[in-house]
Design a protein around this motif. Structure first.
Motif, PDB file in Angstrom:
ATOM      1  N   ILE A 165       4.754  -4.641  -0.501  1.00  0.00           N
ATOM      2  CA  ILE A 165       4.764  -3.017   0.117  1.00  0.00           C
ATOM      3  C   ILE A 165       4.422  -3.103   1.505  1.00  0.00           C
ATOM      4  CG2 ILE A 165       4.685  -1.777  -2.131  1.00  0.00           C
ATOM      5  CD1 ILE A 165       1.961  -1.210  -1.458  1.00  0.00           C
ATOM      6  N   ARG A 197      -0.348   0.868   1.561  1.00  0.00           N
ATOM      7  CA  ARG A 197      -0.420   1.764   0.579  1.00  0.00           C
ATOM      8  C   ARG A 197       0.661   2.878   0.626  1.00  0.00           C
ATOM      9  NH1 ARG A 197      -5.273   4.180  -0.189  1.00  0.00           N
ATOM     10  NH2 ARG A 197      -5.203   4.092  -2.314  1.00  0.00           N
ATOM     11  N   GLY A 198       1.063   3.357  -0.384  1.00  0.00           N
ATOM     12  CA  GLY A 198       1.810   4.378  -0.373  1.00  0.00           C
ATOM     13  C   GLY A 198       3.373   4.280  -0.244  1.00  0.00           C
ATOM     14  N   TYR A 199       3.621   3.193  -0.116  1.00  0.00           N
ATOM     15  CA  TYR A 199       5.010   2.725   0.159  1.00  0.00           C
ATOM     16  C   TYR A 199       5.834   2.135  -1.313  1.00  0.00           C
ATOM     17  CZ  TYR A 199       4.995   3.501   5.123  1.00  0.00           C
ATOM     18  OH  TYR A 199       4.661   4.031   6.526  1.00  0.00           O
ATOM     19  N   GLU A 200       7.339   2.153  -1.366  1.00  0.00           N
ATOM     20  CA  GLU A 200       7.744   1.651  -2.598  1.00  0.00           C
ATOM     21  C   GLU A 200       7.456   0.198  -2.689  1.00  0.00           C
ATOM     22  OE1 GLU A 200      11.673   2.971  -2.655  1.00  0.00           O
ATOM     23  OE2 GLU A 200      12.246   1.754  -0.945  1.00  0.00           O
ATOM     24  N   GLN A 201       7.508  -0.440  -3.763  1.00  0.00           N
ATOM     25  CA  GLN A 201       7.476  -1.576  -4.037  1.00  0.00           C
ATOM     26  C   GLN A 201       8.929  -2.394  -4.004  1.00  0.00           C
ATOM     27  OE1 GLN A 201       4.780  -3.406  -6.752  1.00  0.00           O
ATOM     28  NE2 GLN A 201       3.042  -2.032  -6.092  1.00  0.00           N
ATOM     29  N   PHE A 248      10.841  -5.994  -5.195  1.00  0.00           N
ATOM     30  CA  PHE A 248      10.295  -6.977  -6.065  1.00  0.00           C
ATOM     31  C   PHE A 248      11.262  -8.277  -5.955  1.00  0.00           C
ATOM     32  CE2 PHE A 248       7.889  -4.988  -9.523  1.00  0.00           C
ATOM     33  CZ  PHE A 248       7.905  -3.988  -9.143  1.00  0.00           C
TER      34      PHE A 248
END
Lengths: 106, 112
Positions: B94, B97-101, B103
């Protein structure tokens, strides 16, 4: 008891049906994520939300912080929506549900 | 635009061997994560890193070692593989913090 519970575990529906997948969590959260995993494995983030509702195309995610519950809706479902849908909670470290396997029959 | 890649994609190894799974991202994302996915358990966090040279344990760290000397790489080492470590391993990243993951494609590891 798992911190993140999804229901149903498996769901089979006809093409065109309205789909709802539910996620309940037992801990206070800063964000809730909905992920999609197609057969063959790749995982894609669909939504990240901390309040209210978000919409992307035919997918809608809602969250009720007071009830600690989120739903993922799919309108006009299509066979290509067949996948495992995973709910997760957290801001950077995620705790995951075990997923809902959705099968859409043509 | 390679994004986040994992290598190898498939690995078979024997009990007791050391094996390293590689994860590489091209976005300069701050955070990187290693998860394992097993039937009945879903995805579980093994280790994560908030930045180069900063790593921390997740839910299931025993038997694994990580390092992060460069922002873009986050290798996961099984020091002495056991059959219980047979799993599919996913790396994720990411921006902050607070962002989409995001994969990686996963590595299917079988320990015989």
């Amino acid at each position: 008891k798992n911190e993140v519970e999804q229901s149903p575990q498996n769901l089979t529906a006809q093409e065109g049906e309205f789909i709802t997948i539910n996620c309940s969590y037992s801990v206070g959260i800063s964000a809730l994520h909905w992920l999609q995993q197609h057969p063959g494995g790749g995982i894609v983030s669909l939504f990240m939300l901390s309040s209210g509702k978000k919409k992307h195309g035919r997918l809608i995610a809602t969250i009720n912080i007071q009830e600690k519950h989120s739903s993922l809706h799919i309108t006009a479902s299509h066979p290509r929506d067949s996948a495992v849908y995973i709910c997760a909670v957290g801001y950077e470290k995620l705790t995951f549900g075990t997923g809902t396997r959705l099968t859409i029959i043509p | 635009d390679a994004g986040i890649t994992q290598s190898p994609r498939y690995k078979i190894t024997e009990t007791g061997r050391q094996v390293t799974l590689m994860c590489h991202q091209t976005w300069s994302h701050s955070y990187m994560f290693w998860y394992r996915q097993d039937l009945g358990h879903g995805l579980r966090l093994i280790y994560y890193s908030a930045a180069a040279d900063i790593t921390d344990k997740g839910e299931v760290p025993d038997g694994y070692v990580v390092s992060r000397s460069k922002t873009e790489n986050f290798p996961l080492t099984l020091e002495s593989a056991t059959r219980s470590q047979t799993s599919v391993y996913f790396c994720a990243s990411i921006l902050d913090r607070g962002y989409e993951q995001y994969f990686g494609p996963g590595t299917r590891l079988t320990v015989t």
